[in-house]
Design a protein around this motif. Structure first.
Motif, PDB file in Angstrom:
ATOM      1  N   UNK A 194       0.846  -1.180   0.000  1.00  0.00           N
ATOM      2  CA  UNK A 194       0.000   0.000   0.000  1.00  0.00           C
ATOM      3  C   UNK A 194       0.883   1.231   0.000  1.00  0.00           C
ATOM      4  N   UNK A 195       0.679   2.091  -0.985  1.00  0.00           N
ATOM      5  CA  UNK A 195       1.569   3.221  -1.156  1.00  0.00           C
ATOM      6  C   UNK A 195       1.422   4.231  -0.019  1.00  0.00           C
ATOM      7  N   UNK A 196       2.517   4.885   0.344  1.00  0.00           N
ATOM      8  CA  UNK A 196       2.424   5.944   1.345  1.00  0.00           C
ATOM      9  C   UNK A 196       1.652   7.131   0.771  1.00  0.00           C
ATOM     10  N   UNK A 197       0.989   7.961   1.587  1.00  0.00           N
ATOM     11  CA  UNK A 197       1.014   7.918   3.044  1.00  0.00           C
ATOM     12  C   UNK A 197      -0.112   7.094   3.644  1.00  0.00           C
ATOM     13  N   UNK A 198      -0.650   6.155   2.883  1.00  0.00           N
ATOM     14  CA  UNK A 198      -1.811   5.410   3.336  1.00  0.00           C
ATOM     15  C   UNK A 198      -1.395   4.057   3.907  1.00  0.00           C
ATOM     16  N   UNK A 199      -0.462   4.096   4.835  1.00  0.00           N
ATOM     17  CA  UNK A 199       0.044   2.877   5.435  1.00  0.00           C
ATOM     18  C   UNK A 199      -0.561   2.642   6.798  1.00  0.00           C
ATOM     19  N   UNK A 200       0.322   2.377   7.779  1.00  0.00           N
ATOM     20  CA  UNK A 200      -0.151   2.147   9.130  1.00  0.00           C
ATOM     21  C   UNK A 200      -0.500   0.694   9.374  1.00  0.00           C
ATOM     22  N   UNK A 201      -1.122   0.453  10.522  1.00  0.00           N
ATOM     23  CA  UNK A 201      -1.389  -0.913  10.944  1.00  0.00           C
ATOM     24  C   UNK A 201      -2.326  -1.647   9.982  1.00  0.00           C
ATOM     25  N   UNK A 202      -3.340  -0.955   9.493  1.00  0.00           N
ATOM     26  CA  UNK A 202      -4.245  -1.594   8.544  1.00  0.00           C
ATOM     27  C   UNK A 202      -3.507  -2.116   7.328  1.00  0.00           C
ATOM     28  N   UNK A 203      -2.603  -1.300   6.781  1.00  0.00           N
ATOM     29  CA  UNK A 203      -1.828  -1.733   5.623  1.00  0.00           C
ATOM     30  C   UNK A 203      -0.928  -2.913   5.967  1.00  0.00           C
ATOM     31  N   UNK A 204      -0.379  -2.916   7.170  1.00  0.00           N
ATOM     32  CA  UNK A 204       0.474  -4.014   7.606  1.00  0.00           C
ATOM     33  C   UNK A 204      -0.291  -5.334   7.614  1.00  0.00           C
ATOM     34  N   UNK A 205      -1.580  -5.281   7.873  1.00  0.00           N
ATOM     35  CA  UNK A 205      -2.407  -6.485   7.935  1.00  0.00           C
ATOM     36  C   UNK A 205      -2.783  -7.026   6.554  1.00  0.00           C
ATOM     37  N   UNK A 206      -2.499  -6.255   5.511  1.00  0.00           N
ATOM     38  CA  UNK A 206      -2.953  -6.654   4.180  1.00  0.00           C
ATOM     39  C   UNK A 206      -2.398  -8.015   3.784  1.00  0.00           C
ATOM     40  N   UNK A 207      -3.300  -8.934   3.403  1.00  0.00           N
ATOM     41  CA  UNK A 207      -2.916 -10.266   2.957  1.00  0.00           C
ATOM     42  C   UNK A 207      -2.548 -11.231   4.056  1.00  0.00           C
ATOM     43  N   UNK A 208      -2.601 -10.790   5.334  1.00  0.00           N
ATOM     44  CA  UNK A 208      -2.157 -11.627   6.445  1.00  0.00           C
ATOM     45  C   UNK A 208      -3.301 -12.104   7.329  1.00  0.00           C
ATOM     46  N   UNK A 209      -4.514 -11.709   7.012  1.00  0.00           N
ATOM     47  CA  UNK A 209      -5.662 -12.127   7.805  1.00  0.00           C
ATOM     48  C   UNK A 209      -6.131 -13.497   7.331  1.00  0.00           C
ATOM     49  N   UNK A 210      -7.044 -14.164   8.044  1.00  0.00           N
ATOM     50  CA  UNK A 210      -7.544 -15.460   7.579  1.00  0.00           C
ATOM     51  C   UNK A 210      -8.056 -15.362   6.142  1.00  0.00           C
ATOM     52  N   UNK A 211      -7.929 -16.452   5.355  1.00  0.00           N
ATOM     53  CA  UNK A 211      -8.242 -16.399   3.922  1.00  0.00           C
ATOM     54  C   UNK A 211      -9.604 -15.800   3.585  1.00  0.00           C
ATOM     55  N   UNK A 212     -10.632 -16.184   4.321  1.00  0.00           N
ATOM     56  CA  UNK A 212     -11.964 -15.647   4.023  1.00  0.00           C
ATOM     57  C   UNK A 212     -11.999 -14.135   4.202  1.00  0.00           C
ATOM     58  N   UNK A 213     -11.319 -13.639   5.229  1.00  0.00           N
ATOM     59  CA  UNK A 213     -11.297 -12.200   5.486  1.00  0.00           C
ATOM     60  C   UNK A 213     -10.463 -11.484   4.435  1.00  0.00           C
ATOM     61  N   UNK A 214      -9.350 -12.080   4.022  1.00  0.00           N
ATOM     62  CA  UNK A 214      -8.569 -11.484   2.928  1.00  0.00           C
ATOM     63  C   UNK A 214      -9.422 -11.312   1.685  1.00  0.00           C
ATOM     64  N   UNK A 215     -10.257 -12.301   1.420  1.00  0.00           N
ATOM     65  CA  UNK A 215     -11.142 -12.205   0.253  1.00  0.00           C
ATOM     66  C   UNK A 215     -12.156 -11.077   0.432  1.00  0.00           C
ATOM     67  N   UNK A 216     -12.678 -10.946   1.646  1.00  0.00           N
ATOM     68  CA  UNK A 216     -13.613  -9.848   1.921  1.00  0.00           C
ATOM     69  C   UNK A 216     -12.944  -8.488   1.677  1.00  0.00           C
ATOM     70  N   UNK A 217     -11.710  -8.347   2.150  1.00  0.00           N
ATOM     71  CA  UNK A 217     -11.008  -7.077   1.986  1.00  0.00           C
ATOM     72  C   UNK A 217     -10.877  -6.725   0.511  1.00  0.00           C
ATOM     73  N   UNK A 218     -10.551  -7.720  -0.311  1.00  0.00           N
ATOM     74  CA  UNK A 218     -10.422  -7.466  -1.742  1.00  0.00           C
ATOM     75  C   UNK A 218     -11.761  -7.037  -2.345  1.00  0.00           C
ATOM     76  N   UNK A 219     -12.828  -7.691  -1.937  1.00  0.00           N
ATOM     77  CA  UNK A 219     -14.141  -7.348  -2.478  1.00  0.00           C
ATOM     78  C   UNK A 219     -14.583  -5.960  -2.017  1.00  0.00           C
TER      79      UNK A 219
END
Length: 227
Positions: A152-177
């Motif tokens: 995730x490009x700056x300045x839109x980082x932070x903890x949320x960006x750190x979590x990208x792709x690292x949550x349980x698979x179903x939740x990762x899919x939700x984030x993409x949608x």
């Protein structure tokens, strides 16, 4: 809420003002599913909510004595209990206003309304454990790495960006949608997909906890859940 006080003509004046019941219904320190990441930026939005959506009590007046103060506080508490329905209505009005101002949060909230029933309680606890672990890892990073995580490009980082792709698979899919919906509806002018992911992740972490706190009031009693 804020309890305001004043002193006029040797009397104490008390009232409840600025009762904000949005954006989150629950304590901000646990709003990102963890006790470790204390990020209060979301609450900054409340300062711009119109006064017409905020509940305010009348002034309660008492003598400037200990007994008088106790009496005024009891009156204030009684008024609060009598007006809970007004607070709930205020929540709905504030939420509608915020939805108009922050389209990405509305998209996320409506998505969760439609999909939360797909998760079991075990799924929910798995997400909490994952976010808790990620919070520990995030805090161990150097400040420059916290502010500029991969994907995730700056300045839109932070903890949320750190979590990208690292949550349980179903939740990762939700984030993409969710992020695709935010991107396609262009809730912010010239938004790109990286920016949309940042919106989706941050809104998800807040709103998911808000919904689960309502369903499971003791959900963050970590000793019971995963210790």
């Amino acid at each position: 809420m804020r309890v305001e006080r004043g002193f006029w003509e040797d009397q104490i004046h008390l009232r409840i003002n600025d009762v904000f019941v949005s954006y989150l219904q629950y304590d901000w320190e646990t709003a990102m599913c963890t006790y470790k990441v204390l990020n209060n930026s979301r609450y900054g939005r409340l300062s711009s909510i119109s006064k017409q959506y905020v509940v305010c009590s009348p002034w309660f007046v008492s003598e400037n004595t200990r007994d008088g103060l106790d009496d005024a506080l009891h009156q204030l508490g009684a008024w609060y209990l009598e007006h809970l329905a007004e607070f709930h209505l205020s929540y709905e009005k504030q939420q509608m206003w915020l939805d108009k101002q922050w389209g990405s949060d509305k998209i996320t909230r409506l998505y969760l309304d439609d999909h939360l029933s797909e998760l079991t309680q075990d799924d929910i606890f798995e997400l909490y454990r994952t976010v808790d672990r990620l919070a520990t890892e995030y805090q161990a990073l150097a400040p420059e790495d916290q502010n500029n995580p991969l994907e995730i490009r700056p300045p839109f980082g932070g903890f949320g960006a750190f979590c990208y792709g690292k949550l349980p698979p179903a939740i990762n899919r939700w984030i993409e949608e969710i992020s695709e919906s935010i991107f396609s509806k262009q809730v912010v002018k010239d938004i790109d997909r990286s920016y949309a992911r940042s919106f989706a992740l941050t809104a998800f972490l807040y709103l998911f906890h808000d919904s689960q706190k309502a369903a499971y009031p003791a959900i963050l009693k970590r000793v019971e859940l995963w210790k």
